[in-house]
Design a protein around this motif. Structure first.
Motif, mmCIF file in Angstrom:
data_model
loop_
_atom_site.group_PDB
_atom_site.id
_atom_site.type_symbol
_atom_site.label_atom_id
_atom_site.label_comp_id
_atom_site.label_asym_id
_atom_site.label_seq_id
_atom_site.Cartn_x
_atom_site.Cartn_y
_atom_site.Cartn_z
ATOM 1 N N HIS A 176 0.819 -1.214 0.000
ATOM 2 C CA HIS A 176 0.000 0.000 0.000
ATOM 3 C C HIS A 176 0.856 1.269 0.000
ATOM 4 C CE1 HIS A 176 -3.916 -2.050 0.934
ATOM 5 N NE2 HIS A 176 -3.050 -2.998 1.242
ATOM 6 N N VAL A 177 2.078 1.171 0.470
ATOM 7 C CA VAL A 177 2.944 2.343 0.585
ATOM 8 C C VAL A 177 4.175 2.239 -0.319
ATOM 9 C CG1 VAL A 177 4.405 1.486 2.470
ATOM 10 C CG2 VAL A 177 3.835 3.928 2.347
ATOM 11 N N GLY A 178 4.255 1.133 -1.118
ATOM 12 C CA GLY A 178 5.484 0.835 -1.852
ATOM 13 C C GLY A 178 5.916 1.878 -2.856
ATOM 14 N N GLY A 179 4.969 2.538 -3.535
ATOM 15 C CA GLY A 179 5.344 3.492 -4.571
ATOM 16 C C GLY A 179 5.438 4.929 -4.118
ATOM 17 N N ALA A 180 5.261 5.185 -2.831
ATOM 18 C CA ALA A 180 5.190 6.567 -2.344
ATOM 19 C C ALA A 180 6.487 7.332 -2.558
ATOM 20 C CB ALA A 180 4.800 6.583 -0.866
ATOM 21 N N ALA A 181 7.620 6.712 -2.246
ATOM 22 C CA ALA A 181 8.904 7.417 -2.370
ATOM 23 C C ALA A 181 9.164 7.840 -3.814
ATOM 24 C CB ALA A 181 10.035 6.522 -1.854
ATOM 25 N N THR A 182 8.872 6.954 -4.760
ATOM 26 C CA THR A 182 9.055 7.295 -6.176
ATOM 27 C C THR A 182 8.168 8.462 -6.580
ATOM 28 O OG1 THR A 182 9.678 5.036 -6.778
ATOM 29 C CG2 THR A 182 8.792 6.426 -8.531
ATOM 30 N N LEU A 183 6.920 8.429 -6.173
ATOM 31 C CA LEU A 183 5.984 9.481 -6.558
ATOM 32 C C LEU A 183 6.352 10.822 -5.944
ATOM 33 C CD1 LEU A 183 2.614 7.514 -6.280
ATOM 34 C CD2 LEU A 183 3.847 8.135 -8.359
ATOM 35 N N LEU A 184 6.858 10.810 -4.722
ATOM 36 C CA LEU A 184 7.236 12.072 -4.076
ATOM 37 C C LEU A 184 8.383 12.764 -4.811
ATOM 38 C CD1 LEU A 184 6.989 11.101 -0.299
ATOM 39 C CD2 LEU A 184 5.603 12.808 -1.501
ATOM 40 N N ARG A 185 9.227 11.983 -5.482
ATOM 41 C CA ARG A 185 10.326 12.584 -6.250
ATOM 42 C C ARG A 185 9.845 13.222 -7.546
ATOM 43 N NH1 ARG A 185 13.197 7.807 -4.608
ATOM 44 N NH2 ARG A 185 12.722 6.825 -6.626
ATOM 45 N N GLN A 186 8.690 12.808 -8.053
ATOM 46 C CA GLN A 186 8.267 13.238 -9.386
ATOM 47 C C GLN A 186 6.991 14.075 -9.401
ATOM 48 O OE1 GLN A 186 10.148 12.501 -12.052
ATOM 49 N NE2 GLN A 186 11.592 11.300 -10.838
ATOM 50 N N ILE A 187 6.141 13.916 -8.390
ATOM 51 C CA ILE A 187 4.828 14.569 -8.367
ATOM 52 C C ILE A 187 4.728 15.467 -7.146
ATOM 53 C CG2 ILE A 187 2.324 14.184 -8.257
ATOM 54 C CD1 ILE A 187 3.499 13.253 -10.859
ATOM 55 N N GLN A 188 4.074 16.618 -7.295
ATOM 56 C CA GLN A 188 3.878 17.531 -6.177
ATOM 57 C C GLN A 188 2.642 17.110 -5.380
ATOM 58 O OE1 GLN A 188 3.400 21.669 -7.237
ATOM 59 N NE2 GLN A 188 2.431 22.150 -5.267
ATOM 60 N N PHE A 189 2.830 16.878 -4.072
ATOM 61 C CA PHE A 189 1.728 16.570 -3.163
ATOM 62 C C PHE A 189 1.589 17.723 -2.170
ATOM 63 C CE2 PHE A 189 2.895 12.413 -4.723
ATOM 64 C CZ PHE A 189 1.683 11.744 -4.846
ATOM 65 N N ASP A 190 0.350 18.141 -1.916
ATOM 66 C CA ASP A 190 0.112 19.254 -0.995
ATOM 67 C C ASP A 190 -0.019 18.797 0.446
ATOM 68 O OD1 ASP A 190 0.215 20.886 -3.168
ATOM 69 O OD2 ASP A 190 -1.958 21.150 -3.343
ATOM 70 N N SER A 191 -0.503 17.563 0.672
ATOM 71 C CA SER A 191 -0.653 17.066 2.034
ATOM 72 C C SER A 191 -0.758 15.554 2.009
ATOM 73 C CB SER A 191 -1.902 17.668 2.713
ATOM 74 O OG SER A 191 -3.074 17.220 2.062
#
Length: 788
Positions: free
Chosen positions: A577-592
């Motif tokens: 459920h959390v496996g792809g979070a680190a990759t996405l944080l490097r490429q996509i802007q998250f506000d919260s």
């Protein structure tokens, strides 16, 4: 057919051309049908999926991997029980008893105990299609190796050219790995330049290469094949003209033949990639023309190469390399048609021009060629990769000379020459690549280095193609530059957000869309309102470098043109459920971010470093985006980020309901019976009454495990439809048969992503919603409207 030939011979010129085209169409259709029939006949029978089998055969292609795991093509000897002849196997250490995997070499004969399945891969928009790739490679099944016994270390016949070339490729790879230091970061790049094997290149390096637009150089390009063909032709000409041999056969013909043979062997050594094929065929057409006394036009050579590629591989147009390779050459031939020379080399009277002027002319021509290729490939680049590198012209100005004239020649010579010489060529090749990478990394770090855009529509591709053809047309650039610039502006719609069959129409306030990705054994759902986006979970991680964020979620978001998400919700801390979070944080802007995580989870530290607000998920939280309400039903209202969970992570899953006036959509994570019982207590009669008149769509908790989807919860919620995200034939057996039977007994439609592929649920304000299921097996349920 005979009558058709007679008609062609006796008809007028127009009718003759029409008949020839008709004949070509019939022959092409027949050849494609034969190609498809052969591959479809190679598929594993469905009843043999998941059974333990013992097979014997040999490795028939260059394996990928190392002692920690290997993937390779395997050809079964005398297949029985209708097993396919050619399969794709993965040999990984058993998770309960990890041990090193023996080295797998092309030509080895093995006896394996395996479990097979029909070629299957997750199916989502804008992502890699494993099933299409398997069809292209003629793999009738894929599977995992349980154990293996080496029967013969080498089983290659004298006439098996392809297998011998695969063994030669394996030997070259081993030699390069041996001669370079163990910590050589760009050893994978050197291997890719020599033999086309890109699997050892790190994803971070690929990010830099793509950001700077030099990814086309990190492979066997046509330039490399042409360069080697020229070397082979020069050596042959030098040897042949030494004696009286030119009296027997002219030197030019011998040189052309030697150039073609060099290109032929190197194309096979490079894995017969499409750019190498294209160059090999073009060299072959030129050689044939010299031998037959013909003088072909440039586009004649291009057309013959195109025809031969399509004849041998009808599925080539489904690969990016086909369009990028043939598109680049076609653009150069078209744009530089009336120039004094494609490389700025003057002819005739221009030989009298001073060498400095000739050098300037060559530089101008080289710059024009680079500009033409960059502009011409713009539609293909956006269609396949959803990005354009702004710094590409500058980066290529550095990279093309270094890679093509320093790194590649040294790498190829070092790989082919004896080891005591090769080592001292490979090391400087790697050093040159290291210094180049420093410059590229610096360029890729510029904020404006890349422009991202969604996958363009067909009409914008057509419009931009017309403009680009006019903009790069032959002629002096000083004249009509304004009209060229105006024509080039027709490409601008590719960068403007568009709405297509996937995105439907823009959402109005009170409407929302849920995209349930086919993520394998994990969870990832994208929720969209009129102006906001929420990502619920980020899918599984597999190994150290492979995660669903890189493999599925990020390509999907890029293809949609999404680079900002308002909120990430992590249901709980399990890796699926959390496996792809680190990759996405490097490429996509998250506000919260909100979720149920222990305080020592690395994701929370990552968010803190990036200064992204995070808060725990707890019952009672609610917010409204664009008239769409979000409600948290679990875990309890006193939940905090704690050092350790007081209960198992599954029971702490963040359960989120999304509702509008007509629909209630539930995301449940991995919550199990205890958490479900708490939710039933919270569903007081007043709250259940709010749901009574709504169409309710329910995510089966924990992928449909037998410890969830309790009868009490289902009877309280009374969902109209349910779905589960789970892996195809996963080892956990999800969804459990008793759970599937429970949904069936309650007359709840139960949609599973291995069967449907990605699911797109769109909820409108008119008491209707539509679903799109992405898998072909159910005939692509496009825009199927379901009334409340």
């Amino acid at each position: 057919m005979c009558c058709l030939f007679i008609c062609i011979k006796q008809s007028s010129s127009f009718l003759r051309q029409l008949a020839i085209l008709s004949l070509m169409f019939v022959l092409g259709f027949a050849w494609n049908a034969h190609y498809a029939e052969n591959r479809l006949s190679n598929l594993l029978p469905p009843e043999m999926e998941g059974t333990d089998l013992t097979i014997e055969g040999r490795v028939v292609a260059l394996p990928q991997g190392n002692s920690a795991g290997a993937k390779f093509a395997f050809e079964i000897n005398e297949p029985v029980n209708h097993l396919p002849k050619r399969i794709y196997l993965s040999w990984q250490p058993a998770w309960r008893n990890p041990q090193a995997i023996p080295e797998v070499v092309p030509g080895q004969c093995w006896r394996f105990k395996v479990k097979l399945k029909r070629p299957y891969g997750s199916l989502n928009p804008y992502t890699f299609d494993f099933e299409r790739w398997s069809f292209h490679q003629d793999f009738g099944a894929s599977g995992s190796v349980r154990s293996g016994e080496l029967l013969l270390s080498k089983d290659i016949g004298l006439t098996e050219f392809e297998l011998r070339m695969e063994l030669a490729r394996w030997s070259l790879r081993k030699k390069i790995q041996k001669l370079l230091p163990e910590d050589a970061r760009y050893a994978g790049v050197i291997i890719a330049l020599v033999m086309g094997d890109q699997n050892a290149i790190d994803q971070d390096d690929w990010r830099i290469f793509n950001a700077t637009g030099i990814g086309h150089l990190i492979s066997i390009s046509g330039l490399h094949v042409t360069m080697l063909a020229g070397v082979g032709a020069s050596i042959a000409a030098f040897i042949w003209r030494r004696r009286s041999w030119p009296l027997l056969i002219p030197v030019g013909k011998v040189a052309a033949s030697a150039g073609f043979m060099t290109a032929f062997f190197y194309a096979w050594l490079a894995g017969f990639q499409i750019p190498a094929q294209r160059t090999m065929y073009m060299v072959g057409v030129v050689a044939f023309a010299l031998w037959s006394g013909r003088n072909p036009r440039s586009f004649d050579i291009w057309w013959w190469a195109l025809a031969l590629v399509l004849l041998i591989d009808p599925m080539a147009p489904y690969t990016p390399g086909f369009w990028l390779s043939f598109g680049a050459v076609a653009a150069i031939l078209y744009a530089m048609g009336d120039s004094s020379g494609l490389l700025g080399i003057p002819t005739g009277k221009e030989l009298e021009i001073h060498w400095t002027d000739r050098l300037l002319q060559a530089l101008r021509e080289a710059c024009r060629v680079q500009a033409v290729v960059t502009i011409a490939l713009l539609p293909f680049t956006l269609y396949w990769f959803y990005q354009v590198s702004v710094v590409s012209p500058l980066a290529n100005a550095f990279a093309i000379p270094v890679v093509s004239y320093v790194v590649t020649p040294l790498a190829i010579a070092g790989a082919l020459l004896p080891e005591f010489i090769g080592k001292w060529l490979l090391i400087p090749a790697h050093m040159a690549m290291e210094y180049l990478a420093v410059v590229l990394d610096w360029m890729a770090s510029w904020n404006w280095s890349i422009v991202w855009a969604k996958q363009p529509e067909w009409w914008s591709l057509l419009l931009s193609g017309i403009g680009i053809i006019y903009a790069i047309r032959p002629g002096d650039l000083k004249h009509h530059w304004k009209s060229r610039a105006l024509a080039l502006s027709l490409s601008m719609p590719m960068f403007v957000p568009q709405w297509n069959y996937l995105n439907h129409l823009p959402l109005a306030p009170g409407e929302f869309r849920a995209t349930v990705l086919d993520i394998g054994q994990g969870t990832a759902v994208l929720l969209e309102t009129a102006n906001r986006k929420l990502l619920y979970d980020t899918g599984p991680i597999q190994g150290k470098k492979d995660d669903a964020g890189q493999r599925v979620i990020l390509p999907y978001l890029r293809g949609r043109g999404i680079d900002q998400i308002d909120r990430m919700v992590i249901s709980h801390s399990d890796s699926d459920h959390v496996g792809g979070a680190a990759t996405l944080l490097r490429q996509i802007q998250f506000d919260s971010m909100m979720g149920s995580l222990p305080s020592n989870n690395p994701l929370l530290q990552n968010l803190q470093t990036r200064k992204i607000p995070s808060f725990p998920c707890r019952f009672g939280q609610r917010w409204i985006w664009d008239d769409v309400e979000f409600i948290v039903w679990h875990p309890h209202e006193e939940t905090l980020f704690e050092e350790q969970y007081s209960r198992k992570p599954n029971e702490m899953s963040c359960v989120l309901e999304v509702r509008n006036q007509q629909t209630s959509f539930w995301l449940t994570g991995d919550v199990e019976k205890q958490g479900e019982a708490e939710m039933v207590e919270r569903l007081a009669p007043m709250r259940l009454k709010e749901l009574a008149d709504k169409q309710l769509i329910f995510m089966a908790p924990h992928h449909g495990s037998k410890t969830s989807s309790s009868l009490e919860l289902l009877k309280n919620l009374e969902p109209d439809q349910a779905f589960a995200q789970n892996g195809y034939r996963n080892r956990y057996g999800h969804p459990h048969p008793t759970v599937s039977a429970r949904y069936r007994d309650l007359r709840i439609a139960f949609h599973q992503t291995p069967i449907t592929g990605a699911q797109v649920w769109t909820f409108k304000n008119n008491a209707q919603f539509s679903t799109q299921f992405w898998r072909h097996d159910i005939n692509r349920l496009w825009h199927r409207s379901l009334e409340d």
